[in-house]
Design a protein around this motif. Structure first.
Motif, mmCIF file in Angstrom:
data_model
loop_
_atom_site.group_PDB
_atom_site.id
_atom_site.type_symbol
_atom_site.label_atom_id
_atom_site.label_comp_id
_atom_site.label_asym_id
_atom_site.label_seq_id
_atom_site.Cartn_x
_atom_site.Cartn_y
_atom_site.Cartn_z
ATOM 1 N N GLU A 47 -14.128 -61.002 -43.570
ATOM 2 C CA GLU A 47 -13.048 -60.122 -43.994
ATOM 3 C C GLU A 47 -13.558 -59.105 -45.004
ATOM 4 O O GLU A 47 -14.639 -59.250 -45.584
ATOM 5 N N GLN A 48 -12.779 -58.035 -45.204
ATOM 6 C CA GLN A 48 -13.144 -56.981 -46.142
ATOM 7 C C GLN A 48 -13.431 -57.571 -47.522
ATOM 8 O O GLN A 48 -12.679 -58.380 -48.035
ATOM 9 N N GLY A 49 -14.567 -57.153 -48.091
ATOM 10 C CA GLY A 49 -14.957 -57.661 -49.399
ATOM 11 C C GLY A 49 -15.780 -58.929 -49.345
ATOM 12 O O GLY A 49 -16.317 -59.371 -50.364
ATOM 13 N N GLY A 50 -15.920 -59.507 -48.169
ATOM 14 C CA GLY A 50 -16.708 -60.726 -48.017
ATOM 15 C C GLY A 50 -18.169 -60.416 -47.772
ATOM 16 O O GLY A 50 -18.561 -59.258 -47.540
ATOM 17 N N VAL A 51 -18.999 -61.450 -47.832
ATOM 18 C CA VAL A 51 -20.423 -61.266 -47.592
ATOM 19 C C VAL A 51 -20.933 -62.300 -46.601
ATOM 20 O O VAL A 51 -20.396 -63.405 -46.491
ATOM 21 N N LEU A 52 -21.966 -61.893 -45.896
ATOM 22 C CA LEU A 52 -22.748 -62.791 -45.053
ATOM 23 C C LEU A 52 -24.129 -62.891 -45.667
ATOM 24 O O LEU A 52 -24.799 -61.874 -45.859
ATOM 25 N N LEU A 53 -24.539 -64.097 -46.032
ATOM 26 C CA LEU A 53 -25.903 -64.344 -46.487
ATOM 27 C C LEU A 53 -26.681 -64.902 -45.309
ATOM 28 O O LEU A 53 -26.205 -65.814 -44.614
ATOM 29 N N MET A 54 -27.880 -64.365 -45.065
ATOM 30 C CA MET A 54 -28.647 -64.841 -43.919
ATOM 31 C C MET A 54 -30.138 -64.729 -44.174
ATOM 32 O O MET A 54 -30.609 -63.864 -44.911
ATOM 33 N N ARG A 55 -30.877 -65.626 -43.578
ATOM 34 C CA ARG A 55 -32.323 -65.592 -43.596
ATOM 35 C C ARG A 55 -32.825 -64.597 -42.545
ATOM 36 O O ARG A 55 -32.281 -64.541 -41.434
ATOM 37 N N PRO A 56 -33.851 -63.802 -42.857
ATOM 38 C CA PRO A 56 -34.315 -62.802 -41.886
ATOM 39 C C PRO A 56 -34.846 -63.394 -40.585
ATOM 40 O O PRO A 56 -34.813 -62.718 -39.552
ATOM 41 N N LEU A 57 -35.322 -64.637 -40.612
ATOM 42 C CA LEU A 57 -35.833 -65.256 -39.397
ATOM 43 C C LEU A 57 -34.727 -65.804 -38.491
ATOM 44 O O LEU A 57 -35.003 -66.253 -37.379
ATOM 45 N N LEU A 58 -33.485 -65.772 -38.950
ATOM 46 C CA LEU A 58 -32.364 -66.221 -38.125
ATOM 47 C C LEU A 58 -32.190 -65.282 -36.935
ATOM 48 O O LEU A 58 -32.115 -64.060 -37.104
ATOM 49 N N LEU A 59 -32.115 -65.830 -35.731
ATOM 50 C CA LEU A 59 -31.840 -65.006 -34.563
ATOM 51 C C LEU A 59 -30.410 -64.485 -34.631
ATOM 52 O O LEU A 59 -29.461 -65.260 -34.781
ATOM 53 N N HIS A 60 -30.260 -63.149 -34.507
ATOM 54 C CA HIS A 60 -28.931 -62.557 -34.586
ATOM 55 C C HIS A 60 -28.835 -61.383 -33.623
ATOM 56 O O HIS A 60 -29.841 -60.764 -33.262
ATOM 57 N N ALA A 61 -27.617 -61.062 -33.222
ATOM 58 C CA ALA A 61 -27.347 -60.006 -32.257
ATOM 59 C C ALA A 61 -25.957 -59.450 -32.551
ATOM 60 O O ALA A 61 -25.197 -60.026 -33.334
ATOM 61 N N SER A 62 -25.628 -58.327 -31.918
ATOM 62 C CA SER A 62 -24.249 -57.827 -32.009
ATOM 63 C C SER A 62 -23.908 -57.060 -30.749
ATOM 64 O O SER A 62 -24.788 -56.472 -30.102
ATOM 65 N N SER A 63 -22.625 -57.069 -30.424
ATOM 66 C CA SER A 63 -22.125 -56.377 -29.240
ATOM 67 C C SER A 63 -21.525 -55.033 -29.637
ATOM 68 O O SER A 63 -21.185 -54.822 -30.799
ATOM 69 N N PRO A 64 -21.366 -54.117 -28.683
ATOM 70 C CA PRO A 64 -20.678 -52.862 -28.987
ATOM 71 C C PRO A 64 -19.255 -53.121 -29.467
ATOM 72 O O PRO A 64 -18.613 -54.089 -29.076
ATOM 73 N N SER A 65 -18.777 -52.248 -30.339
ATOM 74 C CA SER A 65 -17.424 -52.375 -30.858
ATOM 75 C C SER A 65 -16.398 -52.024 -29.786
ATOM 76 O O SER A 65 -16.585 -51.077 -29.024
ATOM 77 N N GLN A 66 -15.326 -52.787 -29.745
ATOM 78 C CA GLN A 66 -14.214 -52.503 -28.847
ATOM 79 C C GLN A 66 -12.995 -52.042 -29.641
ATOM 80 O O GLN A 66 -11.892 -51.959 -29.101
ATOM 81 N N SER A 67 -13.190 -51.751 -30.920
ATOM 82 C CA SER A 67 -12.090 -51.399 -31.819
ATOM 83 C C SER A 67 -12.310 -49.999 -32.370
ATOM 84 O O SER A 67 -13.449 -49.573 -32.583
ATOM 85 N N PRO A 68 -11.226 -49.247 -32.641
ATOM 86 C CA PRO A 68 -11.375 -47.930 -33.269
ATOM 87 C C PRO A 68 -11.667 -48.022 -34.763
ATOM 88 O O PRO A 68 -11.953 -47.009 -35.407
ATOM 89 N N ASN A 69 -11.619 -49.224 -35.319
ATOM 90 C CA ASN A 69 -11.801 -49.392 -36.756
ATOM 91 C C ASN A 69 -13.275 -49.349 -37.147
ATOM 92 O O ASN A 69 -14.141 -49.797 -36.401
ATOM 93 N N HIS A 70 -13.540 -48.827 -38.336
ATOM 94 C CA HIS A 70 -14.906 -48.777 -38.841
ATOM 95 C C HIS A 70 -15.419 -50.182 -39.163
ATOM 96 O O HIS A 70 -14.649 -51.105 -39.424
ATOM 97 N N ARG A 71 -16.752 -50.307 -39.153
ATOM 98 C CA ARG A 71 -17.415 -51.532 -39.595
ATOM 99 C C ARG A 71 -18.527 -51.131 -40.566
ATOM 100 O O ARG A 71 -19.692 -51.082 -40.223
ATOM 101 N N HIS A 72 -18.113 -50.783 -41.801
ATOM 102 C CA HIS A 72 -19.068 -50.391 -42.825
ATOM 103 C C HIS A 72 -19.731 -51.638 -43.407
ATOM 104 O O HIS A 72 -19.049 -52.525 -43.936
ATOM 105 N N VAL A 73 -21.044 -51.701 -43.332
ATOM 106 C CA VAL A 73 -21.806 -52.835 -43.857
ATOM 107 C C VAL A 73 -22.973 -52.315 -44.694
ATOM 108 O O VAL A 73 -23.699 -51.419 -44.256
ATOM 109 N N ILE A 74 -23.140 -52.869 -45.890
ATOM 110 C CA ILE A 74 -24.321 -52.591 -46.719
ATOM 111 C C ILE A 74 -25.208 -53.832 -46.680
ATOM 112 O O ILE A 74 -24.796 -54.925 -47.069
#
Length: 234
Positions: free
Chosen positions: A187-214
């Motif tokens: 959720e907005q204001g939340g964080v994901l902590l992750m190790r760089p060696l973790l396998l990760h992926a993402s799919s194309p957005s199906q929403s008109p909403n922004h997904r701003h991530v730092i």
């Protein structure tokens, strides 16, 4: 915060870490820089590298007691922030990212050291693939400035995959078949902590909403034989 989950699974999610005023300030600064870069490049900008150089607020966030409190339990008090990247994802600026590990690090100069390389430049900054002993002493915080759901491209991860070290393509395919993936909805204001060696992926957005991530990476002071981080913020 679940120390066990991060070490066992390679990631953990924390809700409501950032205050609303901080989110608004970061979004305002990001919009300013995006407009400047869009004018310069004559095309819309939806991702930014080298954030420490262009956004003072991200430098402040990386060094803040809040951020330090999240990473120091895992990396120790001597850890430093070494790279920051910004991403957005909406239907007009969309992409699919297959399962991968974050193996590249930003360095100040090139030295031929065993285990580092091949070398490349990204937005004018020298990068090299890093060996396991460096990547295992790193941790990423992904600060979410909007709600991030399955519909707008939340990360998918394979829990525990970080414990296998750097993976070849065949082993990645095996782990995809063996491991149940998890959607990292934040959720907005939340964080994901992750190790760089973790396998990760993402799919194309199906929403008109922004997904701003730092995305901010931290590391222990573990570089050998004269190698130095491109930036160090403590």
């Amino acid at each position: 915060m679940s120390h066990y989950q991060l070490e066992e699974d390679g990631f953990t999610i924390l809700p409501r870490v950032l205050e609303e005023a901080t989110i608004i300030h970061l979004l305002t600064e990001i919009q300013r820089v995006r407009e400047e870069q869009t004018t310069l490049k004559n095309s819309p900008v939806y991702a930014l590298r080298n954030l420490f150089q262009v956004l003072p607020s991200v430098r402040q966030l990386a060094a803040s007691p809040l951020a330090r409190s999240l990473v120091e339990p895992y990396l120790g008090t001597d850890c430093v922030a070494v790279r920051a990247i910004y991403f957005d994802k909406i239907p007009s600026a969309n992409w699919k990212v297959p399962y991968h590990q974050d193996l590249s690090i930003a360095l100040a100069s090139q030295h031929e050291v065993e285990g580092f390389g091949p070398w490349s430049h990204k937005e004018g900054v020298l990068h090299a693939l890093a060996p396991n002993f460096v990547l295992e002493q790193m941790l990423t915080i992904r600060f979410h400035l909007n709600d991030c759901s399955k519909e707008n491209g939340a990360l998918r991860v394979l829990p525990g995959s970080h414990r296998h070290g750097r993976l070849e393509a065949k082993r990645i395919e095996e782990l995809k078949a063996e491991t149940e993936e998890v959607f990292c909805e934040v959720e907005q204001g939340g964080v994901l902590l992750m190790r760089p060696l973790l396998l990760h992926a993402s799919s194309p957005s199906q929403s008109p909403n922004h997904r701003h991530v730092i995305h901010i990476e931290y590391a222990g002071k573990c570089l050998p034989q004269g190698l130095e981080w491109h930036e160090e913020i403590q």
